[in-house]
Every structure is written in structure tokens, then in C-alpha cells.
Design an enzyme around this catalytic site. Structure first.
Site, PDB file in Angstrom:
ATOM      1  N   ILE A 170      43.896  41.100  38.984  1.00 35.09           N
ATOM      2  CA  ILE A 170      43.043  39.946  38.748  1.00 35.09           C
ATOM      3  C   ILE A 170      41.815  40.461  38.011  1.00 35.09           C
ATOM      4  O   ILE A 170      41.480  41.641  38.092  1.00 35.09           O
ATOM      5  CB  ILE A 170      42.659  39.191  40.048  1.00 35.09           C
ATOM      6  CG1 ILE A 170      42.025  40.133  41.081  1.00 35.09           C
ATOM      7  CG2 ILE A 170      43.867  38.491  40.643  1.00 35.09           C
ATOM      8  CD1 ILE A 170      41.617  39.432  42.364  1.00 35.09           C
ATOM      9  N   ASP A 171      41.170  39.592  37.268  1.00 40.26           N
ATOM     10  CA  ASP A 171      40.063  40.009  36.415  1.00 40.26           C
ATOM     11  C   ASP A 171      38.891  40.563  37.223  1.00 40.26           C
ATOM     12  O   ASP A 171      38.740  40.265  38.411  1.00 40.26           O
ATOM     13  CB  ASP A 171      39.575  38.830  35.563  1.00 40.26           C
ATOM     14  CG  ASP A 171      40.643  38.294  34.637  1.00 40.26           C
ATOM     15  OD1 ASP A 171      41.529  39.077  34.253  1.00 40.26           O
ATOM     16  OD2 ASP A 171      40.593  37.095  34.310  1.00 40.26           O
ATOM     17  N   LYS A 172      38.049  41.330  36.549  1.00 42.34           N
ATOM     18  CA  LYS A 172      36.892  41.969  37.170  1.00 42.34           C
ATOM     19  C   LYS A 172      36.047  40.977  37.964  1.00 42.34           C
ATOM     20  O   LYS A 172      35.632  41.263  39.096  1.00 42.34           O
ATOM     21  CB  LYS A 172      36.035  42.637  36.094  1.00 42.34           C
ATOM     22  CG  LYS A 172      34.731  43.233  36.604  1.00 42.34           C
ATOM     23  CD  LYS A 172      33.925  43.840  35.464  1.00 42.34           C
ATOM     24  CE  LYS A 172      32.591  44.374  35.956  1.00 42.34           C
ATOM     25  NZ  LYS A 172      31.779  44.975  34.863  1.00 42.34           N
ATOM     26  N   ARG A 197      42.087  30.754  33.066  1.00 41.47           N
ATOM     27  CA  ARG A 197      40.890  30.639  32.229  1.00 41.47           C
ATOM     28  C   ARG A 197      41.243  30.077  30.845  1.00 41.47           C
ATOM     29  O   ARG A 197      40.543  29.196  30.321  1.00 41.47           O
ATOM     30  CB  ARG A 197      40.232  32.013  32.097  1.00 41.47           C
ATOM     31  CG  ARG A 197      39.764  32.578  33.420  1.00 41.47           C
ATOM     32  CD  ARG A 197      39.407  34.057  33.319  1.00 41.47           C
ATOM     33  NE  ARG A 197      38.256  34.265  32.440  1.00 41.47           N
ATOM     34  CZ  ARG A 197      37.853  35.470  32.055  1.00 41.47           C
ATOM     35  NH1 ARG A 197      38.509  36.563  32.446  1.00 41.47           N
ATOM     36  NH2 ARG A 197      36.788  35.588  31.267  1.00 41.47           N
TER      37      ARG A 197
END
Length: 321
Positions: A141-143, A242
Site C-alpha cells: 500500500i502507498d506510503k 486514487r
């Protein structure tokens, strides 16, 4: 050669004319595409005994043989970083990743990652399938996205979870706050996702190429200018939620890559949380599901919106945090 694993892949009809590197990335999701491209450029992928290039168009029925070297000795250093552990057994570790933490090391960012933390916690007892930089990592998962993430301790567990992710049989549920008012109570967004041709750091919904992506959404609550949603992933592409929500005209609040550059709130990146992860356990064969509670910043933001809400008549379902 010694210390190699041979994988023989037969090209299905739906992958006709697909690039070799994209075909491999689809068939071997436990490896990163950049790693597979290195194998190809090193002559480790062949058809009928002849090495192929990444750009080669595959044909239905062809057998692509890949020689995968044994994992290198780990070079990433363990770090005593606290972990919010949701569940752990001999096969898997489920963690609640905090905002701002990168999942795995990369050049220029070799410390402070989730991998550094789990190396210390698991004392190196992690799957080595994804190479020295991503031990145990089967998905990301993204930062600045928080929430539930699976870490695999064994190669067997890694292959099992990777296959469930590949065939979309796992259950992944996210919560997010988006800009604008979404009128539909339920919605589905479909659109291939690929690299943005105008800005390489971004992904985009593309009309040609890319990978199929499907996101199912449900409105939980509407506020003055914002909507609180639940998202279920049918596929798992880079930045999928997103990108899809931005394409719908409702980018994630705080997402300065796909939404407004300026945010009216003090946020660090997108307001997105991986709330539920469900999968069939690689050893027991039983379905298991885990939930990560919404982080404090997210809950405080919701409370603020509820106090200011002028669209209370739009409440869709009882809230469950």
C-alpha cells in the site's frame, strides 16, 4: 544451473500479443515487474530455447521458460521499529501500517521501512521469493495510505497469497474521504490503468494498453463538499483507488498527486485506509479476515465534518468505524 528455479508458463489466448514483461508480471505477481525485466535482459527468459526481449509479443500456446535465481543473501538491515500487529502465526503476519511508512527499501531509502521493521521482529524468518529488498512482501500500500497489510513468513505462504491476489479471490476493503458530493449510493468504476503518458510519476486511466482495473464503491456519509466512502478492490493496480476516483472527478482528500495541490486541512497525503483484508490461510485452508481500525487523524477529521455537516439528510447507513 544450480540454485535456480525453472518456471514454465503457457501463454493463454487472452494474452495473445501481450508484451513478454507484462505477461510475466501478470503470471508471476510475487515478483516486481522491474525484477522480471532484469531476468529477461539477463537472458533468463526463453521460448523454444531462445532468449526473448521484454518487448516481444507473446503468442497463444507458446511456452515461456524463466530461470529464477535463488534469493540473494539479505542486505537490508533489521531495525527495532514498533509494529502494530493485528495477527501473527508461523505463516503470515498482519500489520497495521502507519501513515508515512514506506513498505520496502529502495535506492536512497534503505532505512525506516516496514521491511526493516519486520526483519527485526521476525528475526529474518521471512519469504525470500521477492528478493533481498522485499522479503516477505506480497502486496503493497502507498506510503501515505494506512491499514492492513499481509507479510509472508514462508515461500509457501507467499505463493498462496500471491495466487489469491492474482485471481482476485482475496477481500480488500478500504475507507476514504473524497472531494465533492457523490450522488449514487453505490458505484463501480472500470478502466484500464497504465503509466500516465504525460507525467511518468503518475498512473492514469488509459484507452490503450494498461491493465484492467475495477473498483466498487459505496457512500457511507456525505458532508459539505466531501464524501466518506468504502471501496472494494476487484483488482489491485498501482494507485488504483486514487486514479479511479480522480477519473470520476472525486480525488481523495489530501492526494496532491491526483487531486488539488493545496489541502484545506493539515494532512500528510491521501485520506485512504486499508481497513479489511481477507484471504484463505495458506496452511489451514480456512478463510480469515482482519480489520485495522481507522487511524486517529481520520477519526478526528470525520468528527470535524460531522459537526459542520449540512447534508445530514443524506446519511446512507449507520456508521461503523
Amino acid at each position: 544451473m544450480e540454485n535456480e528455479v525453472l518456471r514454465t508458463l503457457i501463454v493463454p489466448e487472452e494474452m495473445e500479443e501481450e508484451r513478454c514483461d507484462r505477461f510475466l508480471a501478470d503470471e508471476l505477481p510475487e515478483y516486481s515487474r522491474s525484477y522480471l525485466q532484469k531476468l529477461i535482459s539477463g537472458g533468463r527468459a526463453s521460448v523454444a530455447g531462445k532468449p526473448v526481449k521484454s518487448s516481444r509479443k507473446m503468442k497463444t500456446g507458446e511456452e515461456l521458460v524463466v530461470r529464477i535465481p535463488a534469493p540473494e543473501e539479505l542486505s537490508v538491515e533489521p531495525e527495532d521499529i514498533p509494529l502494530d500487529i493485528i495477527y501473527e502465526d508461523a505463516d503470515v503476519l498482519i500489520v497495521n501500517k502507519p501513515k508515512g511508512m514506506v513498505v520496502h527499501p529502495a535506492p536512497g531509502n534503505m532505512t525506516g521501512t516496514l521491511v526493516n521493521a519486520v526483519l527485526a521482529h521476525c528475526r529474518g524468518d521471512l519469504s525470500g521469493i521477492n528478493g533481498v529488498m522485499r522479503p516477505g512482501i506480497v502486496h503493497r500500500i502507498d506510503k501515505n495510505t494506512t491499514g492492513a497489510l499481509i507479510v509472508c513468513k514462508t515461500d509457501t505462504a507467499h505463493r498462496s497469497i500471491a495466487e489469491q491476489l492474482r485471481v482476485h479471490s482475496s477481500n480488500r476493503v478500504y475507507r476514504g474521504i473524497v472531494h465533492g458530493i457523490i450522488n449514487e449510493d453505490d458505484f463501480t468504476i472500470e478502466g484500464n490503468i497504465g503509466r500516465d503518458p504525460k507525467e511518468r510519476k503518475r498512473m492514469a486511466v488509459v484507452t490503450g494498453g494498461g491493465k484492467p482495473a475495477v473498483t466498487h464503491g459505496k457512500v457511507l456519509e456525505r458532508f459539505d463538499g466531501y464524501t466518506y466512502c468504502e471501496f472494494r478492490l476487484e483488482t489491485g493496480r498501482t494507485h488504483q483507488i486514487r486514479v479511479h476516483m480522480a477519473s470520476k472527478g472525486h480525488p481523495l482528500l489530501g492526494d496532491d498527486l491526483y487531486g488539488p495541490k493545496k489541502c484545506p486541512f493539515a494532512l500528510e497525503g491521501q485520506t485512504l485506509h486499508a481497513m479489511i483484508i481477507g484471504f484463505v490461510h495458506p496452511s489451514s485452508g480456512e478463510y480469515m479476515e482482519f480489520s485495522a481500525p481507522l487511524p486517529d487523524y481520520f477519526q478526528k477529521l470525520l468528527k470535524k465534518f460531522r459537526k459542520q455537516a449540512v447534508f445530514t439528510n443524506y446519511l446512507v447507513i449507520p456508521l461503523c468505524l
